[in-house]
Design a protein around this motif. Structure first.
Motif, PDB file in Angstrom:
ATOM      1  N   PHE A 182       0.846  -1.104  -0.069  1.00 58.98           N
ATOM      2  CA  PHE A 182       0.006  -0.027  -0.030  1.00 58.98           C
ATOM      3  C   PHE A 182       0.876   1.393  -0.090  1.00 58.98           C
ATOM      4  CE2 PHE A 182       0.405   1.548   4.374  1.00 58.98           C
ATOM      5  CZ  PHE A 182       1.065   0.280   4.984  1.00 58.98           C
ATOM      6  N   GLY A 183       0.334   2.368  -0.003  1.00 58.89           N
ATOM      7  CA  GLY A 183       0.988   3.638  -0.029  1.00 58.89           C
ATOM      8  C   GLY A 183       0.098   4.941  -0.429  1.00 58.89           C
ATOM      9  N   ALA A 184       0.085   5.797   0.347  1.00 55.88           N
ATOM     10  CA  ALA A 184      -0.851   6.920   0.255  1.00 55.88           C
ATOM     11  C   ALA A 184      -0.625   7.551  -1.250  1.00 55.88           C
ATOM     12  CB  ALA A 184      -0.536   8.059   1.220  1.00 55.88           C
ATOM     13  N   GLN A 185       0.489   7.591  -1.814  1.00 53.18           N
ATOM     14  CA  GLN A 185       0.814   8.523  -3.072  1.00 53.18           C
ATOM     15  C   GLN A 185       1.662   7.431  -3.758  1.00 53.18           C
ATOM     16  OE1 GLN A 185      -0.744  11.211  -4.205  1.00 53.18           O
ATOM     17  NE2 GLN A 185      -2.069  11.019  -2.171  1.00 53.18           N
ATOM     18  N   ALA A 186       1.458   6.399  -3.848  1.00 52.29           N
ATOM     19  CA  ALA A 186       2.527   5.249  -4.263  1.00 52.29           C
ATOM     20  C   ALA A 186       2.618   5.216  -5.950  1.00 52.29           C
ATOM     21  CB  ALA A 186       2.091   3.911  -3.767  1.00 52.29           C
ATOM     22  N   ARG A 187       1.739   5.542  -6.623  1.00 55.06           N
ATOM     23  CA  ARG A 187       1.842   5.178  -7.847  1.00 55.06           C
ATOM     24  C   ARG A 187       1.809   3.389  -8.355  1.00 55.06           C
ATOM     25  NH1 ARG A 187       4.782   9.960  -9.722  1.00 55.06           N
ATOM     26  NH2 ARG A 187       6.682   8.960 -10.207  1.00 55.06           N
ATOM     27  N   SER A 213       4.290  -3.709   2.591  1.00 54.72           N
ATOM     28  CA  SER A 213       5.229  -2.855   2.135  1.00 54.72           C
ATOM     29  C   SER A 213       4.503  -1.533   2.060  1.00 54.72           C
ATOM     30  CB  SER A 213       5.725  -3.113   0.932  1.00 54.72           C
ATOM     31  OG  SER A 213       6.568  -4.140   0.823  1.00 54.72           O
ATOM     32  N   ASN A 214       5.015  -0.314   2.645  1.00 60.84           N
ATOM     33  CA  ASN A 214       4.309   1.262   2.516  1.00 60.84           C
ATOM     34  C   ASN A 214       5.160   1.863   1.642  1.00 60.84           C
ATOM     35  OD1 ASN A 214       3.288   3.411   2.729  1.00 60.84           O
ATOM     36  ND2 ASN A 214       3.394   3.566   5.048  1.00 60.84           N
ATOM     37  N   PHE A 215       4.695   1.977   0.336  1.00 67.53           N
ATOM     38  CA  PHE A 215       5.377   2.538  -0.394  1.00 67.53           C
ATOM     39  C   PHE A 215       4.816   4.245  -0.607  1.00 67.53           C
ATOM     40  CE2 PHE A 215       5.736  -1.508  -2.105  1.00 67.53           C
ATOM     41  CZ  PHE A 215       7.026  -1.657  -2.441  1.00 67.53           C
ATOM     42  N   ILE A 216       5.059   4.794   0.520  1.00 65.42           N
ATOM     43  CA  ILE A 216       4.218   6.112   0.512  1.00 65.42           C
ATOM     44  C   ILE A 216       4.210   7.062  -0.462  1.00 65.42           C
ATOM     45  CG2 ILE A 216       6.224   6.984   2.051  1.00 65.42           C
ATOM     46  CD1 ILE A 216       3.807   8.522   3.967  1.00 65.42           C
ATOM     47  N   THR A 217       5.702   7.467  -1.087  1.00 65.09           N
ATOM     48  CA  THR A 217       5.877   8.179  -2.138  1.00 65.09           C
ATOM     49  C   THR A 217       6.604   7.584  -3.037  1.00 65.09           C
ATOM     50  OG1 THR A 217       7.451   9.634  -1.175  1.00 65.09           O
ATOM     51  CG2 THR A 217       5.322  10.311  -0.789  1.00 65.09           C
ATOM     52  N   ALA A 218       6.403   7.939  -4.227  1.00 67.48           N
ATOM     53  CA  ALA A 218       7.446   7.235  -5.267  1.00 67.48           C
ATOM     54  C   ALA A 218       8.674   7.924  -5.806  1.00 67.48           C
ATOM     55  CB  ALA A 218       6.612   7.019  -6.663  1.00 67.48           C
ATOM     56  N   PRO A 219       9.571   7.218  -5.983  1.00 70.86           N
ATOM     57  CA  PRO A 219      10.849   7.967  -6.759  1.00 70.86           C
ATOM     58  C   PRO A 219      10.306   8.786  -7.705  1.00 70.86           C
ATOM     59  CG  PRO A 219      11.255   5.503  -6.401  1.00 70.86           C
ATOM     60  CD  PRO A 219       9.709   5.721  -6.079  1.00 70.86           C
ATOM     61  N   VAL A 220      11.161   9.959  -7.890  1.00 70.82           N
ATOM     62  CA  VAL A 220      10.881  11.214  -8.731  1.00 70.82           C
ATOM     63  C   VAL A 220       9.663  11.668  -8.630  1.00 70.82           C
ATOM     64  CG1 VAL A 220      11.445  11.882 -11.319  1.00 70.82           C
ATOM     65  CG2 VAL A 220      11.994   9.481 -10.481  1.00 70.82           C
ATOM     66  N   ASN A 221       8.847  11.372  -7.575  1.00 73.40           N
ATOM     67  CA  ASN A 221       7.377  12.094  -7.437  1.00 73.40           C
ATOM     68  C   ASN A 221       7.493  13.781  -7.341  1.00 73.40           C
ATOM     69  OD1 ASN A 221       6.866  13.233  -4.569  1.00 73.40           O
ATOM     70  ND2 ASN A 221       8.035  11.471  -3.972  1.00 73.40           N
ATOM     71  N   ASN A 222       6.675  14.236  -7.673  1.00 75.61           N
ATOM     72  CA  ASN A 222       6.771  15.757  -7.678  1.00 75.61           C
ATOM     73  C   ASN A 222       5.605  16.248  -7.128  1.00 75.61           C
ATOM     74  OD1 ASN A 222       8.400  17.737  -8.755  1.00 75.61           O
ATOM     75  ND2 ASN A 222       7.395  18.297 -10.576  1.00 75.61           N
ATOM     76  N   LEU A 223       5.162  15.539  -5.864  1.00 73.92           N
ATOM     77  CA  LEU A 223       4.107  15.934  -5.291  1.00 73.92           C
ATOM     78  C   LEU A 223       4.085  17.248  -4.478  1.00 73.92           C
ATOM     79  CD1 LEU A 223       3.383  12.844  -3.217  1.00 73.92           C
ATOM     80  CD2 LEU A 223       1.989  13.590  -5.217  1.00 73.92           C
ATOM     81  N   LEU A 224       3.060  17.825  -4.516  1.00 72.36           N
ATOM     82  CA  LEU A 224       3.188  19.260  -3.813  1.00 72.36           C
ATOM     83  C   LEU A 224       2.670  18.639  -2.416  1.00 72.36           C
ATOM     84  CD1 LEU A 224       0.933  21.763  -5.994  1.00 72.36           C
ATOM     85  CD2 LEU A 224       3.537  21.993  -5.410  1.00 72.36           C
ATOM     86  N   ARG A 246       4.770  -6.748 -11.375  1.00 78.73           N
ATOM     87  CA  ARG A 246       4.738  -5.742 -10.110  1.00 78.73           C
ATOM     88  C   ARG A 246       3.360  -6.175  -9.340  1.00 78.73           C
ATOM     89  NH1 ARG A 246       5.960   0.524 -10.601  1.00 78.73           N
ATOM     90  NH2 ARG A 246       5.683   0.518 -12.763  1.00 78.73           N
ATOM     91  N   ASN A 247       3.547  -5.943  -7.968  1.00 81.91           N
ATOM     92  CA  ASN A 247       2.577  -6.046  -7.095  1.00 81.91           C
ATOM     93  C   ASN A 247       2.060  -4.572  -6.659  1.00 81.91           C
ATOM     94  OD1 ASN A 247       2.659  -8.824  -6.838  1.00 81.91           O
ATOM     95  ND2 ASN A 247       4.604  -8.356  -5.999  1.00 81.91           N
ATOM     96  N   PRO A 248       0.762  -4.194  -7.598  1.00 83.73           N
ATOM     97  CA  PRO A 248       0.462  -2.946  -7.441  1.00 83.73           C
ATOM     98  C   PRO A 248      -0.105  -2.514  -6.077  1.00 83.73           C
ATOM     99  CG  PRO A 248      -1.082  -4.110  -8.573  1.00 83.73           C
ATOM    100  CD  PRO A 248       0.103  -4.810  -8.472  1.00 83.73           C
ATOM    101  N   PRO A 249       0.216  -1.311  -5.517  1.00 87.53           N
ATOM    102  CA  PRO A 249       0.036  -1.060  -4.152  1.00 87.53           C
ATOM    103  C   PRO A 249      -1.372  -0.416  -4.050  1.00 87.53           C
ATOM    104  CG  PRO A 249       1.370   0.678  -4.903  1.00 87.53           C
ATOM    105  CD  PRO A 249       1.403  -0.360  -6.011  1.00 87.53           C
ATOM    106  N   GLU A 250      -2.140  -0.727  -2.946  1.00 85.21           N
ATOM    107  CA  GLU A 250      -3.320  -0.053  -2.646  1.00 85.21           C
ATOM    108  C   GLU A 250      -3.120   1.337  -2.248  1.00 85.21           C
ATOM    109  OE1 GLU A 250      -6.569  -0.389  -3.303  1.00 85.21           O
ATOM    110  OE2 GLU A 250      -6.177  -2.463  -2.772  1.00 85.21           O
ATOM    111  N   THR A 251      -3.859   2.417  -2.907  1.00 83.23           N
ATOM    112  CA  THR A 251      -3.674   3.650  -2.708  1.00 83.23           C
ATOM    113  C   THR A 251      -4.919   4.385  -1.835  1.00 83.23           C
ATOM    114  OG1 THR A 251      -4.376   4.377  -4.716  1.00 83.23           O
ATOM    115  CG2 THR A 251      -2.050   4.290  -4.512  1.00 83.23           C
ATOM    116  N   SER A 252      -5.896   3.404  -1.687  1.00 84.31           N
ATOM    117  CA  SER A 252      -7.158   3.962  -0.868  1.00 84.31           C
ATOM    118  C   SER A 252      -7.302   3.257   0.466  1.00 84.31           C
ATOM    119  CB  SER A 252      -8.306   3.947  -1.732  1.00 84.31           C
ATOM    120  OG  SER A 252      -9.320   3.647  -1.168  1.00 84.31           O
ATOM    121  N   PRO A 253      -7.594   4.116   1.624  1.00 85.45           N
ATOM    122  CA  PRO A 253      -7.547   3.435   2.616  1.00 85.45           C
ATOM    123  C   PRO A 253      -8.604   2.718   2.646  1.00 85.45           C
ATOM    124  CG  PRO A 253      -6.804   5.824   3.118  1.00 85.45           C
ATOM    125  CD  PRO A 253      -7.057   5.560   1.497  1.00 85.45           C
ATOM    126  N   PHE A 254      -9.761   2.804   2.238  1.00 85.25           N
ATOM    127  CA  PHE A 254     -11.073   2.473   2.014  1.00 85.25           C
ATOM    128  C   PHE A 254     -11.057   0.965   1.479  1.00 85.25           C
ATOM    129  CE2 PHE A 254     -15.031   1.173   0.066  1.00 85.25           C
ATOM    130  CZ  PHE A 254     -15.833   1.012   1.221  1.00 85.25           C
TER     131      PHE A 254
END
Lengths: 571, 442
Positions: free
Chosen positions: B150-155, B298-309, B166-174
C-alpha cells in the motif's frame, strides 16, 4: 506530384461533403481518396522485421469497452482493475509485457462476479434464451446452460469454444445452480468464469503454426481481435467475427473491406482518441497537479477539459475534414468549453459543453503546442519547463530520442538573480556546463519558444518582469515564437514519418529500435505524404501491411536466466 | 466530507463470506505463555517484515546521527523519531553497489532488489524480485495474504516478483480496509457458517487455471512466464479463499477496526492529504498484522521522482530537490514530514500488545528511499533505518556506521537471517553479498 495532390484535395472535400450529407451516396463511393499506386507497391515490396509473437493483456479501457459492447452499456464496470503499465511510448505496448499480480487476480475476480450479477439482473431476457424448468430435470438444465454458453462464450473469448471448454463452463453452471438451488445463479458463475479466463483477459498473437513459413500469418480470429482493439479499442463486433469465420480477414480483399467498414464506424473515432491519448499520455491529465496559489484557474475540471479539447480537435481534423495532419501544428480552430475559454482568455463558444472557437491571428497561440493539455502536462506544478516541453517535441512529434540524464550530477538550475532574471537567462548559465549542454541544447531552445505560455498554458508576455524572448532555432530553422515554431515543426522532415512510426508500433505491438527507420515504415510514411498526410490513409496502410498481419514464430526455449526466474515464480 | 459506506453494498453479491455471524469471545492473553513470545501450545509468535519506502532521498549530512554504536543522538532529519530511539537502529555509510545508470530508477532497483535495472529504450524494470517478495515467499505462505502493498501516494509501487511483474499497491484506505476486513473476514471467536459460494468460486478458479495451462502451450517462452505469474496469482487467490473457510487465526490483539475509512481524501489547496491517508492505512495494516492476515507489508508512501506538492511546499518535491537553492529548507521540511509518518507507523505497531512484547518487537522493518542525496542521485551514504527486533533477533537503539562503504545488501541479509530465513546472500552481481552486519544481530 501536384496533380495527385490536387486530386487528393478534391477527394477530401468530397468526403467532407459526404460526411455532411451534402452530396448523394453514389458520388461518395467514387470519391475514395486515391493512393498513388507507386507508394502502395513500395509498401508491398518493403522489407520488414516481423513483430515477435505477442500476448497482450486488455488495458483497463479495453476491458471496460468490451464489457459494455458485449453485455450492455448499462453494466457498471468496476474501475479498480490491474493497473496498466507504459512501455516505451504506449500503454498499448506495456500490455504486451505486463502480467496479472495476486492483487490483480483478486480485482478481476471481484469485477467478474459484479458484472455477471448485473448481467443476469438486467439482461436475462437477452442472454438466457430458454426456460430451464425445474433444476431436477438435469438434461434440460444442461441444455439451457449450453445455449447461454454458446451465446456469450464466443463473444467474450472472441473465437469459437472447444468442446472441452464448453463442457467445463456448463459443468460450472449446473453444479453452482444445484448447490445454490437457482438456475440463473449457476449462469452467474459460468459467466464469471468466462470473464476471469485468460482467454478474455489476454489476446494471443502467435500466428498459424501450419503455415510453416516465417513470419507466420495471424489466423482469422487473431486478426479480428487485433483489428478491433487497435482500430476501435474494444472487442470485435458480430460482423467482424462473422468475417473471421468465413476466412475473410486473412484475405487481401476481405481485409480491406473490413478495414473500410470499421473506419466508418463511430468506434473508429474512439480508437483514434485512444491512440493519441496514449501517445501524448493524456491520461495523466486526470491527476494534473498545479499550485492553486499561482494558478487561480486550476480545478479538477481543467485536466479532463484540456484533454477533450485536444482529442476533439484531432478527431475533427482527421475524420471530419480528412485534413493534412501537419495542420495540427498550425490550426487556429479548436474545440473548447467555458473553462478552457477562461484559461485562454477568449469568449466561450457555447454556454455548455464544447464548441469550435478560433484563436485570433494576432496571438501566437495555435495548434497542438498552444493547448493547455500539452503545455500543462509537460511543465512543473509551479512553473513551465522548457526541458519537458522540448522533450515532448523531440520524442513525440519528431521521434528523435533523447538519452536519460546521467545519474550522479547536480542538475539544478540557478535561482533568478540580477544578471539572470528570466528562465531563459538562468538556463543559459546552466548550459555552460558541458555535460548538460549536449542533450539540453536539443530540448531547451524548443521549450523556450513556448515561454509565452505559463505552466497552465495561460498567455503571458513577461517572465519575472522582463519581456519574454521566445526566439530560437529548430534544426537550422529560425523562429520568433510559437507562430513560426509551429510552422518549423510542421515542415520538419521527421514530422510525418514520426506519426507513422508511432502508429506502426501502436498497431503492431512491436517496439522499433532507435536508428534508421525500417523500410516498411519509410514506405508507409511516403504513402502518407503522397496522400497529403491523410491519417486514415496512413492507418489503412499500416493495418493492411504484412507488418500488421504476421508475427515471428514464438521462441520455444527459455534462456537459462528466464528458466530460473520462471521456476522461482512458480515456486 | 466523510462518506459513510453502505453496509448493503458490502454484503451485496458473491463476495459476502460469512453468513449469520455470532460474536464469541476473543482469544485472551491467557493463551500466551509468560514471555508473550509464544502461544501456550508452543507455537512461536511469527516474525513479520515491513518496508517503508519513500521517494527522492534525504540530505545525508543532516540525516546521519552524531556518535556511533550505542551512544549517538538523533540527527536533525531524524528528530521526528524522538521517543522511539530504542525501537530502531540507524545504518549509515553504506553504498548501493549496482551501477547508477538511470537517476532514481537504478537506486530504487539497487536498494530493493540488489540488482541493476533492465533498461529497454524508455522502459525499465527490475531484474530480480524485491526484498519484500523474497521474504514473503519464505514467511508469507501460511497467511491469507502472502503480502500486502500500500502507499498513500504510491503510483505503481516497487514490489516486484520479477521483470515486468509488479504488485500494485493499494492507494485508497477504504479499499485497503475492504480488502482485509470486508466481506468474508472473521475475527477470532466470531463464528459463522461458511458461505457455500466460496467453494464455488474456488472451482471457477480451477477452470481458469485450466484455461491458463492450455494457453501456455500456444505462446512463446517469455509469454509463458507471464502466464505462469497469472497462474500463481490465481492459485494464491484460491488459497486466500480456502483460508476464509478455515477458522480465523487466534490472536489476542486482533480486532476488526471499528471505523471504516473515508472513501475519498480530496486534495486540500491542491495538495494531497498524505498524512491523513497514510495514517488511516497504517492503522488498518497494524490490525491486519495483529489478526495474522499477512506477515509482510510494504508501505510505498511516495514514489521515486514524485513531484507531489507537499503541504507547505512551494513546488513539487522532485523539482525542489534539484532546483531549491542553498540549504533546501523546503526539501528538509518534506523529509521531516516523511519521518513523522515513519514515527506514526512505528508507534502504531508499538501500540499493539503481543503478550509482554509489542507487535513492533515482532516486526523487522526496513526504512529507506531511492537515492541518498536527491540533488545528485548519489548512492553512497545511503539512508537506511531498521526498526523492531524481528522477535528479539535485531539490535535496536544502535547506530552502525560503516567505515568503508559496505554493500547495502548486507542490511537485507541481516534482516532475512533475523526473520529466520536461511539466506545465502542478497543481490545480483555487483549488488550481491553473502554477508550480514554482525553488529546488528542479537
Amino acid at each position: 506530384m501536384p496533380s495527385s495532390a490536387t486530386a487528393g484535395k478534391i477527394a477530401r472535400i468530397m468526403v467532407a461533403f459526404c460526411l455532411l450529407g451534402v452530396v448523394g451516396s453514389a458520388a461518395c463511393r467514387e470519391s475514395e481518396p486515391p493512393a498513388a499506386p507507386d507508394t502502395k507497391a513500395a509498401i508491398s515490396a518493403a522489407e520488414h522485421e516481423p513483430a515477435p509473437a505477442n500476448l497482450m493483456r486488455l488495458t483497463q479501457a479495453q476491458y471496460s469497452n468490451s464489457i459494455h459492447d458485449i453485455l450492455g452499456d448499462d453494466i457498471v464496470v468496476p474501475s479498480r482493475l490491474e493497473p496498466d503499465i507504459r512501455a516505451g511510448d504506449f500503454i498499448a505496448l506495456g500490455a504486451g509485457k505486463t502480467t496479472i499480480s495476486a492483487r490483480g487476480a483478486e480485482l478481476y475476480e471481484q469485477a467478474a462476479y459484479d458484472i455477471a450479477e448485473q448481467t443476469l439482473e438486467k439482461h436475462s431476457d437477452a442472454f438466457v434464451p430458454c426456460e430451464p424448468g425445474s433444476l431436477s430435470d438435469a438434461a434440460k438444465t444442461e441444455e439451457c446452460a449450453g445455449e447461454f454458453v454458446d451465446l456469450l462464450g464466443p463473444r467474450i473469448w472472441r473465437r469459437p469454444l472447444s468442446s472441452t471448454e464448453r463442457e467445463r463452463l456448463i459443468a460450472i453452471s449446473t453444479s453452482s445452480a444445484n448447490t445454490l438451488g437457482d438456475f440463473e445463479q449457476g449462469l452467474v458463475f459460468a459467466l464469471a468464469a468466462m470473464l476471469q479466463s485468460p482467454n478474455f483477459l489476454f489476446r494471443a498473437e502467435v500466428g498459424l503454426e501450419e503455415s510453416g513459413t516465417e513470419p507466420r500469418a495471424l489466423d482469422d480470429w487473431e486478426m479480428a481481435s487485433k483489428l478491433s482493439y487497435v482500430l476501435w479499442n474494444t472487442t470485435p463486433d458480430r460482423a467482424l467475427l462473422d468475417a473471421a469465420s468465413r476466412g475473410e480477414l486473412t484475405d487481401d480483399e476481405g481485409l480491406t473491406a473490413q478495414i473500410d467498414r470499421m473506419l466508418e464506424d463511430e468506434r473508429a473515432r474512439h480508437g483514434l482518441r485512444a491512440f493519441f491519448s496514449d501517445l501524448y499520455q493524456l491520461e495523466r491529465l486526470d491527476g494534473l497537479t498545479k499550485a492553486p496559489e499561482l494558478f487561480e484557474h486550476i480545478s479538477e475540471e481543467v485536466g479532463p477539459s484540456a484533454r477533450e479539447e485536444t482529442l476533439r480537435t484531432i478527431e475533427h481534423l482527421v475524420f471530419d475534414m480528412r485534413g493534412d495532419w501537419r495542420d495540427i501544428m498550425t490550426t487556429r480552430e479548436t474545440f473548447i468549453n467555458r473553462k478552457m475559454a477562461s484559461i485562454y482568455n477568449v469568449r466561450a463558444p457555447a454556454r455548455e459543453g464544447f464548441a469550435m472557437a478560433t484563436h485570433p491571428p494576432d496571438t501566437p497561440r495555435q495548434g497542438l503546442l498552444g493547448m493547455t493539455s500539452i503545455l500543462a502536462l509537460y511543465a512543473h506544478p509551479v512553473s513551465t519547463s522548457p526541458t519537458l516541453r522540448g522533450m515532448f517535441v523531440r520524442t513525440k512529434l519528431l521521434c528523435q530520442p533523447i538519452p536519460a540524464p546521467p545519474a550522479g550530477v547536480d542538475t539544478s538550475i540557478p535561482e533568478p538573480s540580477g544578471t539572470a532574471p528570466t528562465l531563459r537567462a538562468r538556463i543559459a548559465e546552466h548550459l555552460e556546463e558541458p555535460t548538460c549542454a549536449g542533450c539540453h541544447n536539443q530540448m531547451d531552445p524548443i521549450g523556450l519558444g513556448l515561454e509565452h505560455f505559463d505552466g497552465l498554458g495561460r498567455f503571458r508576455s513577461r517572465d519575472n518582469g522582463v519581456e519574454i524572448d521566445a526566439s530560437g532555432t529548430l534544426d537550422g530553422v529560425e523562429f520568433e515564437d510559437l507562430s513560426s515554431l509551429a510552422v518549423a515543426i510542421r515542415e520538419h522532415d521527421r514530422f510525418g514519418v514520426c506519426l507513422t512510426r508511432k502508429y506502426y508500433q501502436y498497431a503492431t505491438g512491436q517496439e522499433l529500435p532507435e536508428g534508421p527507420e525500417p523500410e516498411l515504415v519509410v514506405a508507409i510514411s511516403d504513402h502518407f505524404a503522397a496522400s497529403d498526410f491523410d491519417v486514415l490513409e496512413m492507418m489503412r496502410a499500416v493495418l493492411s501491411s504484412r507488418g500488421f498481419r504476421t508475427v515471428a514464430a514464438p521462441a520455444t526455449q527459455h534462456s537459462q536466466s528466464e528458466a530460473d526466474a520462471a521456476k522461482e515464480e512458480v515456486e | 466530507m466523510r462518506r459513510k459506506f453502505h453496509r448493503r453494498a458490502m454484503l451485496r453479491g458473491m463476495l459476502a463470506g460469512a453468513g449469520a455471524v455470532t460474536i464469541g469471545l476473543p482469544l485472551l492473553d491467557a493463551f500466551l505463555d509468560n514471555s508473550g513470545k509464544a502461544m501456550a501450545n508452543g507455537e512461536r509468535l511469527p516474525p513479520r517484515f515491513g518496508l517503508f519506502f519513500f521517494g527522492n532521498g534525504v540530505h545525508p549530512e543532516r540525516w546521519v546521527p552524531v556518535g556511533e554504536g550505542e551512544t549517538w543522538s538523533l540527527s536533525e532529519q531524524l528528530e521526528p523519531l524522538r521517543g522511539l530511539e530504542s525501537e530502531f537502529s540507524v545504518i549509515s555509510g553504506m553504498e548501493v553497489k549496482t551501477p547508477n545508470d538511470i537517476p532514481h530508477g537504478s537506486g530504487e532497483a539497487g536498494i530493493l532488489s540488489g540488482a541493476s535495472l533492465i533498461i529497454e529504450g524508455e522502459h525499465n524494470t527490475f531484474r530480480a524480485p524485491s526484498i519484500d517478495q523474497i521474504i514473503a515467499n519464505e514467511i508469507g505462505q501460511t497467511t491469507r495474504f502472502k503480502s500486502i502493498e500500500f502507499g498513500a501516494q504510491a503510483r505503481g509501487g516497487s514490489s516486484y516478483n520479477g521483470p515486468d511483474s509488479r504488485n500494485p499497491p493499494e492507494t485508497s484506505p477504504f479499499a485497503l480496509y475492504e480488502r482485509v476486513f470486508g466481506a468474508g473476514f472473521r475475527a477470532p471467536g466470531e463464528d459463522g457458517e461458511v458461505d457455500p459460494r466460496i467453494a464455488l468460486r474456488r472451482s471457477v478458479l480451477d477452470a481458469v487455471m485450466e484455461d491458463t495451462k492450455k494457453l501456455k502451450g500456444e505462446v512463446g517462452a517469455n509469454d509463458r512466464r507471464r502466464l505462469d505469474q497469472h497462474f500463481t496469482s490465481i492459485r494464491e487467490l484460491e488459497l486466500r479463499l480456502a483460508r476464509l473457510e478455515e477458522d480465523p487465526p487466534s490472536r489476542a490483539a486482533c480486532m476488526r477496526p471499528d471505523e471504516v475509512p473515508m472513501m475519498d481524501y480530496p486534495d486540500i489547496d491542491g495538495r494531497p492529504q498524505l498524512t491523513e491517508k497514510n495514517r488511516a492505512m497504517c492503522d488498518i495494516m497494524a490490525m491486519a498484522l495483529a489478526c495474522d492476515q499477512t506477515r509482510v507489508f510494504s508501505n510505498f508512501i511516495t514514489a521515486p521522482v514524485n513531484n507531489l506538492l507537499f503541504q507547505g511546499a512551494m513546488a513539487g518535491h522532485h523539482q525542489l530537490t534539484h532546483d531549491e537553492p542553498g540549504e533546501q529548507p523546503q526539501v528538509h521540511a518534506i523529509v521531516l514530514q516523511l519521518m513523522e509518518e515513519v514515527a506514526y507507523m512505528l508507534e502504531t505497531l508499538r501500540a499493539v500488545p503481543e503478550g509482554d512484547a509489542t507487535l513492533l518487537d515482532n516486526c523487522g522493518v526496513l526504512i529507506t528511499t531511492d537515492v541518498s542525496y536527491g540533488r545528485t542521485h548519489s548512492l553512497d551514504e545511503f539512508p537506511i533505518l531498521i526498526a523492531g527486533s524481528a522477535g528479539g533477533k535485531l539490535r535496536k537503539g544502535y547506530h552502525y556506521r560503516s567505515q568503508n562503504k559496505e554493500n547495502a545488501s548486507k542490511v537485507h541479509v541481516t534482516m532475512m537471517r533475523a526473520l529466520g530465513i536461511n539466506a545465502e546472500g542478497f543481490g545480483v552481481d555487483e549488488g550481491f553479498t553473502p554477508d550480514s552486519l554482525g553488529a546488528l544481530e542479537v
